[in-house]
Design a protein around this motif. Structure first.
Motif, PDB file in Angstrom:
ATOM      1  N   GLN A 175      53.454 -17.709  99.068  1.00 19.38           N
ATOM      2  CA  GLN A 175      52.273 -16.904  99.365  1.00 19.38           C
ATOM      3  C   GLN A 175      52.608 -15.882 100.440  1.00 19.38           C
ATOM      4  O   GLN A 175      53.161 -16.234 101.475  1.00 19.38           O
ATOM      5  CB  GLN A 175      51.119 -17.793  99.857  1.00 19.38           C
ATOM      6  N   MET A 176      52.296 -14.622 100.167  1.00 16.74           N
ATOM      7  CA  MET A 176      52.478 -13.566 101.150  1.00 16.74           C
ATOM      8  C   MET A 176      51.106 -13.197 101.718  1.00 16.74           C
ATOM      9  O   MET A 176      50.111 -13.214 100.994  1.00 16.74           O
ATOM     10  CB  MET A 176      53.125 -12.343 100.500  1.00 16.74           C
ATOM     11  N   ASN A 177      51.068 -12.875 103.017  1.00 16.04           N
ATOM     12  CA  ASN A 177      49.788 -12.620 103.682  1.00 16.04           C
ATOM     13  C   ASN A 177      49.755 -11.210 104.245  1.00 16.04           C
ATOM     14  O   ASN A 177      50.798 -10.622 104.537  1.00 16.04           O
ATOM     15  CB  ASN A 177      49.583 -13.627 104.815  1.00 16.04           C
ATOM     16  N   ASP A 178      48.526 -10.698 104.435  1.00 14.18           N
ATOM     17  CA  ASP A 178      48.411  -9.319 104.933  1.00 14.18           C
ATOM     18  C   ASP A 178      48.646  -9.207 106.438  1.00 14.18           C
ATOM     19  O   ASP A 178      48.561  -8.125 107.000  1.00 14.18           O
ATOM     20  CB  ASP A 178      47.068  -8.697 104.525  1.00 14.18           C
ATOM     21  N   ASP A 179      48.992 -10.330 107.102  1.00 12.58           N
ATOM     22  CA  ASP A 179      49.308 -10.269 108.531  1.00 12.58           C
ATOM     23  C   ASP A 179      50.818 -10.206 108.784  1.00 12.58           C
ATOM     24  O   ASP A 179      51.269 -10.377 109.923  1.00 12.58           O
ATOM     25  CB  ASP A 179      48.699 -11.475 109.258  1.00 12.58           C
ATOM     26  N   GLY A 180      51.595  -9.973 107.726  1.00 16.52           N
ATOM     27  CA  GLY A 180      53.044  -9.848 107.909  1.00 16.52           C
ATOM     28  C   GLY A 180      53.787 -11.170 107.906  1.00 16.52           C
ATOM     29  O   GLY A 180      54.937 -11.245 108.330  1.00 16.52           O
ATOM     30  N   THR A 181      53.130 -12.227 107.416  1.00 17.97           N
ATOM     31  CA  THR A 181      53.800 -13.516 107.298  1.00 17.97           C
ATOM     32  C   THR A 181      53.796 -13.961 105.829  1.00 17.97           C
ATOM     33  O   THR A 181      53.058 -13.414 104.998  1.00 17.97           O
ATOM     34  CB  THR A 181      53.110 -14.615 108.133  1.00 17.97           C
ATOM     35  N   ALA A 182      54.639 -14.934 105.549  1.00 16.99           N
ATOM     36  CA  ALA A 182      54.698 -15.497 104.202  1.00 16.99           C
ATOM     37  C   ALA A 182      55.135 -16.947 104.323  1.00 16.99           C
ATOM     38  O   ALA A 182      55.717 -17.348 105.330  1.00 16.99           O
ATOM     39  CB  ALA A 182      55.679 -14.727 103.329  1.00 16.99           C
ATOM     40  N   ARG A 183      54.844 -17.705 103.289  1.00 15.85           N
ATOM     41  CA  ARG A 183      55.397 -19.062 103.246  1.00 15.85           C
ATOM     42  C   ARG A 183      56.024 -19.298 101.885  1.00 15.85           C
ATOM     43  O   ARG A 183      55.627 -18.705 100.881  1.00 15.85           O
ATOM     44  CB  ARG A 183      54.328 -20.113 103.508  1.00 15.85           C
ATOM     45  N   MET A 184      57.049 -20.148 101.886  1.00 14.51           N
ATOM     46  CA  MET A 184      57.629 -20.597 100.624  1.00 14.51           C
ATOM     47  C   MET A 184      57.770 -22.105 100.692  1.00 14.51           C
ATOM     48  O   MET A 184      58.188 -22.652 101.711  1.00 14.51           O
ATOM     49  CB  MET A 184      59.019 -19.994 100.390  1.00 14.51           C
ATOM     50  N   ASP A 185      57.456 -22.767  99.592  1.00 12.95           N
ATOM     51  CA  ASP A 185      57.644 -24.213  99.489  1.00 12.95           C
ATOM     52  C   ASP A 185      58.822 -24.479  98.572  1.00 12.95           C
ATOM     53  O   ASP A 185      58.952 -23.870  97.505  1.00 12.95           O
ATOM     54  CB  ASP A 185      56.393 -24.870  98.903  1.00 12.95           C
ATOM     55  N   PHE A 186      59.680 -25.383  99.013  1.00 14.65           N
ATOM     56  CA  PHE A 186      60.871 -25.740  98.249  1.00 14.65           C
ATOM     57  C   PHE A 186      60.878 -27.232  97.958  1.00 14.65           C
ATOM     58  O   PHE A 186      60.455 -28.036  98.783  1.00 14.65           O
ATOM     59  CB  PHE A 186      62.140 -25.414  99.056  1.00 14.65           C
ATOM     60  N   ASP A 187      61.430 -27.556  96.793  1.00 10.70           N
ATOM     61  CA  ASP A 187      61.663 -28.947  96.445  1.00 10.70           C
ATOM     62  C   ASP A 187      62.973 -29.378  97.115  1.00 10.70           C
ATOM     63  O   ASP A 187      64.053 -29.198  96.574  1.00 10.70           O
ATOM     64  CB  ASP A 187      61.765 -29.077  94.915  1.00 10.70           C
ATOM     65  N   LEU A 188      62.855 -29.899  98.329  1.00 12.02           N
ATOM     66  CA  LEU A 188      64.021 -30.246  99.153  1.00 12.02           C
ATOM     67  C   LEU A 188      63.817 -31.646  99.711  1.00 12.02           C
ATOM     68  O   LEU A 188      63.101 -31.832 100.691  1.00 12.02           O
ATOM     69  CB  LEU A 188      64.119 -29.288 100.344  1.00 12.02           C
TER      70      LEU A 188
ATOM     71  N   ARG B 291      59.401 -28.910 101.331  1.00 12.02           N
ATOM     72  CA  ARG B 291      59.567 -28.296 102.648  1.00 12.02           C
ATOM     73  C   ARG B 291      58.897 -26.932 102.614  1.00 12.02           C
ATOM     74  O   ARG B 291      59.156 -26.135 101.696  1.00 12.02           O
ATOM     75  CB  ARG B 291      61.046 -28.100 102.987  1.00 12.02           C
ATOM     76  N   ARG B 292      58.064 -26.686 103.611  1.00 15.77           N
ATOM     77  CA  ARG B 292      57.370 -25.405 103.693  1.00 15.77           C
ATOM     78  C   ARG B 292      58.026 -24.566 104.786  1.00 15.77           C
ATOM     79  O   ARG B 292      58.105 -24.975 105.936  1.00 15.77           O
ATOM     80  CB  ARG B 292      55.895 -25.620 103.995  1.00 15.77           C
ATOM     81  N   VAL B 293      58.503 -23.378 104.393  1.00 13.36           N
ATOM     82  CA  VAL B 293      59.138 -22.460 105.335  1.00 13.36           C
ATOM     83  C   VAL B 293      58.196 -21.290 105.550  1.00 13.36           C
ATOM     84  O   VAL B 293      57.785 -20.632 104.594  1.00 13.36           O
ATOM     85  CB  VAL B 293      60.494 -21.950 104.798  1.00 13.36           C
ATOM     86  N   ARG B 294      57.853 -21.041 106.807  1.00  7.24           N
ATOM     87  CA  ARG B 294      57.006 -19.887 107.139  1.00  7.24           C
ATOM     88  C   ARG B 294      57.876 -18.816 107.783  1.00  7.24           C
ATOM     89  O   ARG B 294      58.632 -19.116 108.711  1.00  7.24           O
ATOM     90  CB  ARG B 294      55.902 -20.295 108.110  1.00  7.24           C
ATOM     91  N   LEU B 295      57.771 -17.614 107.286  1.00  9.83           N
ATOM     92  CA  LEU B 295      58.535 -16.523 107.877  1.00  9.83           C
ATOM     93  C   LEU B 295      57.600 -15.368 108.224  1.00  9.83           C
ATOM     94  O   LEU B 295      56.485 -15.264 107.729  1.00  9.83           O
ATOM     95  CB  LEU B 295      59.675 -16.072 106.962  1.00  9.83           C
ATOM     96  N   GLY B 296      58.082 -14.518 109.113  1.00 10.96           N
ATOM     97  CA  GLY B 296      57.286 -13.365 109.506  1.00 10.96           C
ATOM     98  C   GLY B 296      58.198 -12.182 109.777  1.00 10.96           C
ATOM     99  O   GLY B 296      59.356 -12.346 110.166  1.00 10.96           O
ATOM    100  N   LEU B 297      57.665 -10.996 109.541  1.00 10.80           N
ATOM    101  CA  LEU B 297      58.411  -9.780 109.873  1.00 10.80           C
ATOM    102  C   LEU B 297      58.290  -9.531 111.372  1.00 10.80           C
ATOM    103  O   LEU B 297      57.203  -9.679 111.935  1.00 10.80           O
ATOM    104  CB  LEU B 297      57.837  -8.589 109.110  1.00 10.80           C
ATOM    105  N   ALA B 298      59.408  -9.159 111.968  1.00 16.85           N
ATOM    106  CA  ALA B 298      59.359  -8.810 113.384  1.00 16.85           C
ATOM    107  C   ALA B 298      58.409  -7.640 113.569  1.00 16.85           C
ATOM    108  O   ALA B 298      58.378  -6.727 112.741  1.00 16.85           O
ATOM    109  CB  ALA B 298      60.749  -8.450 113.873  1.00 16.85           C
ATOM    110  N   THR B 299      57.588  -7.685 114.613  1.00 12.44           N
ATOM    111  CA  THR B 299      56.637  -6.591 114.830  1.00 12.44           C
ATOM    112  C   THR B 299      57.383  -5.351 115.306  1.00 12.44           C
ATOM    113  O   THR B 299      58.406  -5.445 115.985  1.00 12.44           O
ATOM    114  CB  THR B 299      55.569  -6.982 115.859  1.00 12.44           C
TER     115      THR B 299
END
Ligand SMILES: [Zn+2]
Length: 241
Positions: free
Chosen positions: A120-133, A231-239
């Motif tokens: 899921q990508m969000n309009d606040d510049g963050t996203a999450r991805m879930d992996f089967d890990l 496993r849920r990985v949350r990432l964000g773009l540097a401001t």
């Protein structure tokens, strides 16, 4: 559905066209630069300008196989329109989407084919991805993963597309990366494959940067467990700045 205009002309964000069907609060256009979203990417936002004024596009409904523009007001528009995608929003989605490909590629390589179970990508510049890990040390993963993603961005790897028959795509291990959402084939039975040259190839219908160096740096905000195999990985773009 035929190919999206935004796949053929990713840099064209404003198109003069006509309304071919309308109801209050929604419009179907002869041609559109809007991406409908999907696979975790949000639909483009923007405006439609016509003789009666201007109205904001808040989303796109692609569920019936056509791209209906969802409007911010219950107006019924007709005739000639200029359809304009918000460039900052498109760029944000495109950066996040490309970042999730890089993340996805690195996890796939590091963990021998770990599949994506959600994104899921969000309009606040963050996203999450879930992996089967099933077995990963979240704290030890975070720093090296962030460094590896930013190394790919620094390498400025080009991004390319080609169309392959769906049967061939399904037969190539790893090409259909998302366990739950594979992109639909075109009317001609072809599926779009996105290649980050030297890193990764996967079927995808989203929008991507022309090369990885067009992205701002990425931060891994958090990695946590969502169930034994997830496993849920949350990432964000540097401001900026
Ligand atoms: Zn993609």
């Amino acid at each position: 559905m035929s190919r999206y205009f935004c796949h053929e002309h990713p840099a064209v964000l404003s198109v003069g066209t006509r309304v071919i069907d309308a109801r209050p609060g929604a419009a179907l256009l002869g041609e559109t630069p809007f991406h409908p979203g999907g696979g975790g990417q949000l639909a483009d936002r923007g405006v439609l300008c016509w003789s009666g004024g201007e109205v904001t596009v808040v989303g796109v409904d692609a569920s019936g196989g056509q791209l209906w523009h969802l409007l911010s007001a219950p107006v019924e528009i007709g005739g000639a329109v200029q359809a304009v995608v918000d460039p900052a929003f498109r760029d944000l989605m495109t950066q996040l989407h490309t970042g999730t490909h890089i993340l996805n590629a690195l996890v796939f390589q590091e963990f021998r084919g770990a599949l994506v179970t959600g994104a899921q990508m969000n309009d606040d510049g963050t996203a999450r991805m879930d992996f089967d890990l099933p077995d990963a040390d979240n704290d030890r993963l975070r720093g090296p993963l962030e460094a590896a993603i930013n190394d790919v961005i620094r390498q400025d790897l080009p991004v390319r597309y080609r169309y392959v028959p769906m049967d061939d795509a399904a037969a190539e291990p790893g090409l259909i990366r998302n366990r739950s959402v594979a992109p639909p084939p075109d009317a001609d039975g072809l599926v779009r494959v996105v290649e980050i040259v030297g890193l990764d190839r996967q079927a995808c219908g989203g929008t991507h940067l022309a090369s990885t160096g067009c992205s701002r740096p990425v931060r891994i905000l958090k990695i946590d467990n969502k169930g034994r195999h997830n496993r849920r990985v949350r990432l964000g773009l540097a401001t900026a700045g």
